[in-house]
Design a protein around this motif. Sequence first.
Motif, PDB file in Angstrom:
ATOM      1  N   ARG A 151      20.141   5.079 -12.585  1.00  0.00           N
ATOM      2  CA  ARG A 151      19.718   3.697 -12.822  1.00  0.00           C
ATOM      3  C   ARG A 151      18.887   3.718 -14.092  1.00  0.00           C
ATOM      4  O   ARG A 151      18.235   4.716 -14.414  1.00  0.00           O
ATOM      5  N   SER A 152      18.911   2.575 -14.799  1.00  0.00           N
ATOM      6  CA  SER A 152      18.294   2.551 -16.125  1.00  0.00           C
ATOM      7  C   SER A 152      16.772   2.398 -16.062  1.00  0.00           C
ATOM      8  O   SER A 152      16.191   2.261 -14.988  1.00  0.00           O
ATOM      9  N   VAL A 153      16.192   2.353 -17.260  1.00  0.00           N
ATOM     10  CA  VAL A 153      14.746   2.185 -17.391  1.00  0.00           C
ATOM     11  C   VAL A 153      14.299   0.807 -16.887  1.00  0.00           C
ATOM     12  O   VAL A 153      13.150   0.629 -16.469  1.00  0.00           O
ATOM     13  N   VAL A 154      15.221  -0.167 -16.908  1.00  0.00           N
ATOM     14  CA  VAL A 154      14.879  -1.508 -16.399  1.00  0.00           C
ATOM     15  C   VAL A 154      14.522  -1.402 -14.916  1.00  0.00           C
ATOM     16  O   VAL A 154      13.487  -1.894 -14.465  1.00  0.00           O
ATOM     17  N   TYR A 155      15.408  -0.701 -14.170  1.00  0.00           N
ATOM     18  CA  TYR A 155      15.117  -0.479 -12.753  1.00  0.00           C
ATOM     19  C   TYR A 155      13.868   0.383 -12.604  1.00  0.00           C
ATOM     20  O   TYR A 155      12.995   0.097 -11.766  1.00  0.00           O
ATOM     21  N   GLY A 156      13.801   1.436 -13.410  1.00  0.00           N
ATOM     22  CA  GLY A 156      12.681   2.379 -13.325  1.00  0.00           C
ATOM     23  C   GLY A 156      11.339   1.693 -13.500  1.00  0.00           C
ATOM     24  O   GLY A 156      10.404   1.927 -12.717  1.00  0.00           O
ATOM     25  N   ALA A 157      11.253   0.825 -14.520  1.00  0.00           N
ATOM     26  CA  ALA A 157       9.983   0.133 -14.786  1.00  0.00           C
ATOM     27  C   ALA A 157       9.627  -0.789 -13.622  1.00  0.00           C
ATOM     28  O   ALA A 157       8.475  -0.819 -13.159  1.00  0.00           O
ATOM     29  N   GLY A 158      10.623  -1.525 -13.136  1.00  0.00           N
ATOM     30  CA  GLY A 158      10.391  -2.448 -12.025  1.00  0.00           C
ATOM     31  C   GLY A 158       9.994  -1.713 -10.752  1.00  0.00           C
ATOM     32  O   GLY A 158       9.041  -2.114 -10.065  1.00  0.00           O
ATOM     33  N   ALA A 159      10.727  -0.627 -10.445  1.00  0.00           N
ATOM     34  CA  ALA A 159      10.449   0.133  -9.213  1.00  0.00           C
ATOM     35  C   ALA A 159       9.066   0.774  -9.280  1.00  0.00           C
ATOM     36  O   ALA A 159       8.368   0.855  -8.263  1.00  0.00           O
ATOM     37  N   THR A 160       8.670   1.224 -10.488  1.00  0.00           N
ATOM     38  CA  THR A 160       7.348   1.834 -10.646  1.00  0.00           C
ATOM     39  C   THR A 160       6.255   0.791 -10.389  1.00  0.00           C
ATOM     40  O   THR A 160       5.275   1.056  -9.665  1.00  0.00           O
ATOM     41  N   ALA A 161       6.433  -0.402 -10.981  1.00  0.00           N
ATOM     42  CA  ALA A 161       5.436  -1.473 -10.796  1.00  0.00           C
ATOM     43  C   ALA A 161       5.363  -1.885  -9.326  1.00  0.00           C
ATOM     44  O   ALA A 161       4.259  -2.052  -8.767  1.00  0.00           O
ATOM     45  N   LEU A 162       6.545  -2.044  -8.695  1.00  0.00           N
ATOM     46  CA  LEU A 162       6.558  -2.446  -7.279  1.00  0.00           C
ATOM     47  C   LEU A 162       5.928  -1.371  -6.390  1.00  0.00           C
ATOM     48  O   LEU A 162       5.162  -1.679  -5.480  1.00  0.00           O
ATOM     49  N   GLY A 163       6.244  -0.114  -6.696  1.00  0.00           N
ATOM     50  CA  GLY A 163       5.677   0.997  -5.918  1.00  0.00           C
ATOM     51  C   GLY A 163       4.163   1.057  -6.075  1.00  0.00           C
ATOM     52  O   GLY A 163       3.440   1.252  -5.091  1.00  0.00           O
ATOM     53  N   ALA A 164       3.695   0.859  -7.332  1.00  0.00           N
ATOM     54  CA  ALA A 164       2.245   0.874  -7.579  1.00  0.00           C
ATOM     55  C   ALA A 164       1.578  -0.268  -6.819  1.00  0.00           C
ATOM     56  O   ALA A 164       0.492  -0.103  -6.233  1.00  0.00           O
ATOM     57  N   GLY A 165       2.239  -1.422  -6.814  1.00  0.00           N
ATOM     58  CA  GLY A 165       1.710  -2.575  -6.080  1.00  0.00           C
ATOM     59  C   GLY A 165       1.615  -2.281  -4.590  1.00  0.00           C
ATOM     60  O   GLY A 165       0.611  -2.600  -3.949  1.00  0.00           O
ATOM     61  N   PHE A 166       2.652  -1.636  -4.056  1.00  0.00           N
ATOM     62  CA  PHE A 166       2.670  -1.310  -2.624  1.00  0.00           C
ATOM     63  C   PHE A 166       1.517  -0.366  -2.281  1.00  0.00           C
ATOM     64  O   PHE A 166       0.785  -0.571  -1.297  1.00  0.00           O
ATOM     65  N   VAL A 167       1.342   0.680  -3.128  1.00  0.00           N
ATOM     66  CA  VAL A 167       0.269   1.657  -2.872  1.00  0.00           C
ATOM     67  C   VAL A 167      -1.091   0.969  -2.962  1.00  0.00           C
ATOM     68  O   VAL A 167      -1.985   1.230  -2.153  1.00  0.00           O
ATOM     69  N   TRP A 168      -1.237   0.055  -3.924  1.00  0.00           N
ATOM     70  CA  TRP A 168      -2.520  -0.647  -4.081  1.00  0.00           C
ATOM     71  C   TRP A 168      -2.833  -1.500  -2.850  1.00  0.00           C
ATOM     72  O   TRP A 168      -3.957  -1.463  -2.323  1.00  0.00           O
ATOM     73  N   TYR A 169      -1.824  -2.251  -2.375  1.00  0.00           N
ATOM     74  CA  TYR A 169      -2.042  -3.062  -1.170  1.00  0.00           C
ATOM     75  C   TYR A 169      -2.369  -2.176   0.028  1.00  0.00           C
ATOM     76  O   TYR A 169      -3.208  -2.508   0.857  1.00  0.00           O
ATOM     77  N   ALA A 170      -1.671  -1.022   0.121  1.00  0.00           N
ATOM     78  CA  ALA A 170      -1.924  -0.095   1.239  1.00  0.00           C
ATOM     79  C   ALA A 170      -3.330   0.501   1.135  1.00  0.00           C
ATOM     80  O   ALA A 170      -3.990   0.754   2.138  1.00  0.00           O
ATOM     81  N   TRP A 171      -3.788   0.699  -0.105  1.00  0.00           N
ATOM     82  CA  TRP A 171      -5.146   1.211  -0.354  1.00  0.00           C
ATOM     83  C   TRP A 171      -6.197   0.221   0.139  1.00  0.00           C
ATOM     84  O   TRP A 171      -7.184   0.590   0.759  1.00  0.00           O
ATOM     85  N   THR A 172      -5.927  -1.076  -0.129  1.00  0.00           N
ATOM     86  CA  THR A 172      -6.876  -2.092   0.346  1.00  0.00           C
ATOM     87  C   THR A 172      -6.897  -2.127   1.880  1.00  0.00           C
ATOM     88  O   THR A 172      -7.939  -2.397   2.483  1.00  0.00           O
ATOM     89  N   VAL A 173      -5.756  -1.851   2.491  1.00  0.00           N
ATOM     90  CA  VAL A 173      -5.701  -1.784   3.969  1.00  0.00           C
ATOM     91  C   VAL A 173      -6.488  -0.567   4.454  1.00  0.00           C
ATOM     92  O   VAL A 173      -7.243  -0.645   5.430  1.00  0.00           O
ATOM     93  N   LEU A 174      -6.318   0.552   3.747  1.00  0.00           N
ATOM     94  CA  LEU A 174      -7.023   1.791   4.119  1.00  0.00           C
ATOM     95  C   LEU A 174      -8.540   1.595   4.095  1.00  0.00           C
ATOM     96  O   LEU A 174      -9.271   2.171   4.907  1.00  0.00           O
ATOM     97  N   ARG A 175      -8.998   0.752   3.160  1.00  0.00           N
ATOM     98  CA  ARG A 175     -10.446   0.530   3.008  1.00  0.00           C
ATOM     99  C   ARG A 175     -11.009  -0.518   3.986  1.00  0.00           C
ATOM    100  O   ARG A 175     -12.213  -0.757   4.003  1.00  0.00           O
ATOM    101  N   MET A 176     -10.123  -1.120   4.764  1.00  0.00           N
ATOM    102  CA  MET A 176     -10.600  -2.091   5.772  1.00  0.00           C
ATOM    103  C   MET A 176     -11.454  -1.392   6.825  1.00  0.00           C
ATOM    104  O   MET A 176     -11.273  -0.193   7.064  1.00  0.00           O
ATOM    105  N   THR A 177     -12.315  -2.135   7.457  1.00  0.00           N
ATOM    106  CA  THR A 177     -13.111  -1.552   8.543  1.00  0.00           C
ATOM    107  C   THR A 177     -12.582  -2.055   9.892  1.00  0.00           C
ATOM    108  O   THR A 177     -11.852  -3.054   9.942  1.00  0.00           O
ATOM    109  N   ASP A 178     -12.975  -1.360  10.948  1.00  0.00           N
ATOM    110  CA  ASP A 178     -12.547  -1.779  12.288  1.00  0.00           C
ATOM    111  C   ASP A 178     -13.120  -3.140  12.670  1.00  0.00           C
ATOM    112  O   ASP A 178     -12.583  -3.833  13.532  1.00  0.00           O
ATOM    113  N   GLU A 179     -14.228  -3.510  11.993  1.00  0.00           N
ATOM    114  CA  GLU A 179     -14.903  -4.779  12.316  1.00  0.00           C
ATOM    115  C   GLU A 179     -14.210  -5.978  11.643  1.00  0.00           C
ATOM    116  O   GLU A 179     -14.511  -7.123  11.969  1.00  0.00           O
TER     117      GLU A 179
END
Lengths: 59, 311
Positions: free
Chosen positions: B245-273
């Motif tokens: 797959r080309s760089v067009v897909y690569g750039a998009g998939a990288t941005a989407l993956g980074a976004g997913f990890v960032w959202y998951a990071w914010t979930v990781l930092r949540m507290t039980d409260e």
Amino acid sequence: MLASLVKAMDEERIVLSERQKKAQRSRSIAIGLALAAFVVLVYFGSVLKFGAALFNRPI
Amino acid sequence: MALIDNRMEDSLPRLSEATAGDFFALMKPRVMSLVVFTAFVGFAAAPGSHNPVLGMIAILAIAVGAGASGALNMWYDADIDRVMTRTASRPLPSGRILPGEALGFGIVMSAFSVFTLGLLVNWLAGALLAFTIFFYAVIYTMWLKRSTPQNIVIGGAAGAFPPMIGWAAATNSIGWESVILFMITFLWTPPHFWALALFKAGEYGKAGIPMMPNVRGLASTRRQIFAYSLLLAPIGMLPWLMDYRSVVYGAGATALGAGFVWYAWTVLRMTDEDQAMKPAKALFGFSLIYLFAIFALYLVDIALMHAGIVG
């Protein structure tokens, strides 16, 4: 005798409510349309699947 | 006397008031639309030229098969669907469809979809569809869902098969590119459903479903969500890293993956409260965008490569 038998059978018959009739009609139309679509699908699918071989038969 | 009359009335067979629309709802149309889309991408990604009409028949059969497995799922899960507000208005718990109708509909549609795909397209695709229906209705719904917190990890395979079936419909084979498409959906499923399970933990608990937050706790679920997102992001980029797959897909998939990890990071930092659980809700929303966007990007990239715009 026969008249009383017919009357008894009529009384046993289940009478559908308006809502049930409407639902039944809706299901019947959907089944009809789905079957028609399925026939078309199978016909054209078979023609495509056979391809040119469809005409390869003794005349 | 009144008691006897009531009993007699209860023993009479109930007449159906189900409309065609209720049966359509039984097929989980929203899930079906995702299945159609990912199966189409699998079909379009396959090498060689394919007959578009047979492709359309294949996608339709896959959609009906997915809908049939949804109907079987709703038939079996009617008791727990009744307990949860998210699912209480489904056709079975709300009483619009009778259990026997749902079961019959699911079985007949399963048979129709598998045999149509097998006879008109090819039997590898038909067999894969049959296995997917079996996996979702029996392995996931009847067994895993009520017995292990790993239910959606293993059961997620059922939702990940459609691109492989699409590919098999086009080529009568299983290519490793289609296995990567499978892996993307497979690894996406746990963080997607666990994000939902975090803010619906009470409902799942009420229904007695052993979802991860109810069994292992909130903190463990948050860690596992983050771990899966770290796996998902590079797998999403793999088609570009493996150079098909080309760089067009690569750039998009990288941005989407980074976004997913960032959202998951914010979930990781949540507290039980945290009662509002905004990060979990945000991740759930983003995960839906992620899956649609990455498959759409894949499709766009195929079109761009065919047109010779990217290499």
